[in-house]
Design an enzyme around this catalytic site. Sequence first.
Site, PDB file in Angstrom:
ATOM      1  N   HIS A  30      12.849  20.654   9.129  1.00  0.00           N
ATOM      2  CA  HIS A  30      12.373  19.796   8.043  1.00  0.00           C
ATOM      3  C   HIS A  30      12.509  18.334   8.439  1.00  0.00           C
ATOM      4  CE1 HIS A  30      16.477  18.609   6.819  1.00  0.00           C
ATOM      5  NE2 HIS A  30      16.821  19.882   7.008  1.00  0.00           N
ATOM      6  N   CYS A  63      20.525  22.903  10.110  1.00  0.00           N
ATOM      7  CA  CYS A  63      19.065  22.845  10.191  1.00  0.00           C
ATOM      8  C   CYS A  63      18.635  22.012  11.391  1.00  0.00           C
ATOM      9  CB  CYS A  63      18.481  22.253   8.911  1.00  0.00           C
ATOM     10  SG  CYS A  63      18.536  23.365   7.496  1.00  0.00           S
TER      11      CYS A  63
END
Length: 517
Positions: free
Chosen positions: A133, A146
């Site tokens: 992301h 992440c």
Amino acid sequence: MVIRLTTARSTVAMRRRGRPAMVTLAAMTALTALTAGAAARQARPAAPTEATASREAGEPIMAIVSIKSQQVTFYDADGWILRAPVSTGTTGRETPAGVFALIEKDKDHHSTLYDDAWMPNMQRITWNGVALHGGPLPGYAASHGCVRMPFGFAEKLFDKTHIGMRVIISPENAEPVEFSHPSLFVPNAEAIAAAPAKAAALPREAAEAAKAADEAKKAAATATRETATLTASLRKLEALKTRAAAELAYADKVLAAAKTDEAKAKAEDLKQKAAAKAADLATQLDTAKADAKAKLDAAAAAKEAVKPAQARKVETAKAALDAKLALEPASVYISRATQKLYVRRNTHKPAPDGGGEVFDTTIELPITIRDPGKPIGTHVFTAMARNDTGLRWSVVTIDNGDNAKDALDRITMPQEILDRIAPTALPRSSIVISDEPLSSETNYRTEFVAVLSNQPQGGFITRKPTANILVENDRTDDGWGFFFQRNPEPQPVNPRQRGGQPPRQVQPYYRQWQPGW
């Protein structure tokens, strides 16, 4: 001591020589400093920068994240197309190295784990919360597990990727290398050409077979109800006939015991009535049995017809499903740990519990691996594009073991896979060989999730696992069924977890899926 003495002598010499000596020494010092600085800059690798290939880009086939160089590179059939710096998991919350695929995309995602943190252009690779992301990039690993990408890069990338796209997270730098081997799938041109028509026709055949099976079941149910009524009537008649026979026997006894003419006359009359009744009931029973035989035979035939009709329904549904899935790239995972082969293909059906898409999981077979106790490494073979011989393949190796050729040489591919997958193998199909078992994060809403157990993975194992969901297999008339299975056995926790905390085994727990995880 020696250094102080040398310095003192140099100072005395400079005083004697005056200002020119001071200038010369300063110049030499500055030159030394510049040379050392240049050498340091040359030794230090350049920081990753965002880049786009100069050629026209095709559809992304895979993304490779290098934890070592903090960089992500996207590849199409002809090479790299997009490249950008990233920020992976910090110490204690490391991004897991392994093999993944995109399973969900959310343009404006907010974390349910980290205080509603904004994660724009989120592309999920595990349901327990690991994703690519947009996010801030401080120039080093800084996330909670992440893969952060530049905000603009993540936005530009978002509409280019597709669910199921391969994501490889490598501890070192890795890139796809062209590769060929006899064990890699070679499609059949005729099978490829016939696949669309077959996929269109077989669902109709499956629907007809399903309808016939349903009708057979209804006919058998109706026949069963009718025969149940018929059987009850026969039992009633048999009971009445038995009673009439008993009355006749009683009349015979009464007649035998009669002493007077009047008693004998009454007994004879009783016997005649009993005999007539018994004869009438015997006739009714014989007639009912004759009528019932045809109905009972028809009911038995209706029941027998259900079995082949149901088998035909299952057979045609399976054929229709395979025909539909033949139009999709197939992903094969071969685990040395479990000695099994798994196949995943995306059905593009939305998951019934509201998150992601359903992947077909109907193929899971034992496989023979030569020298099963010897490490084989982790290798991702990908069909990049069609060529004159069928498919052009590449390989990415992210874990030490055998080289890619030797790894494939040790595998004996099951004939069922060669028959069902190879003839219609498409670009973006893949074969993954690994020492690792499938992670417990692999389920019906994922392709494959396999994590390298010899790498730190704090950002993975500290997250709550997704539920172990069991749902009934429910094939639909169009040949597309939902195929669910229990999550694979949990993967061993990484013994090399960093961050000062001892590794812990996360126990599975059960919950309903909620959007945003």
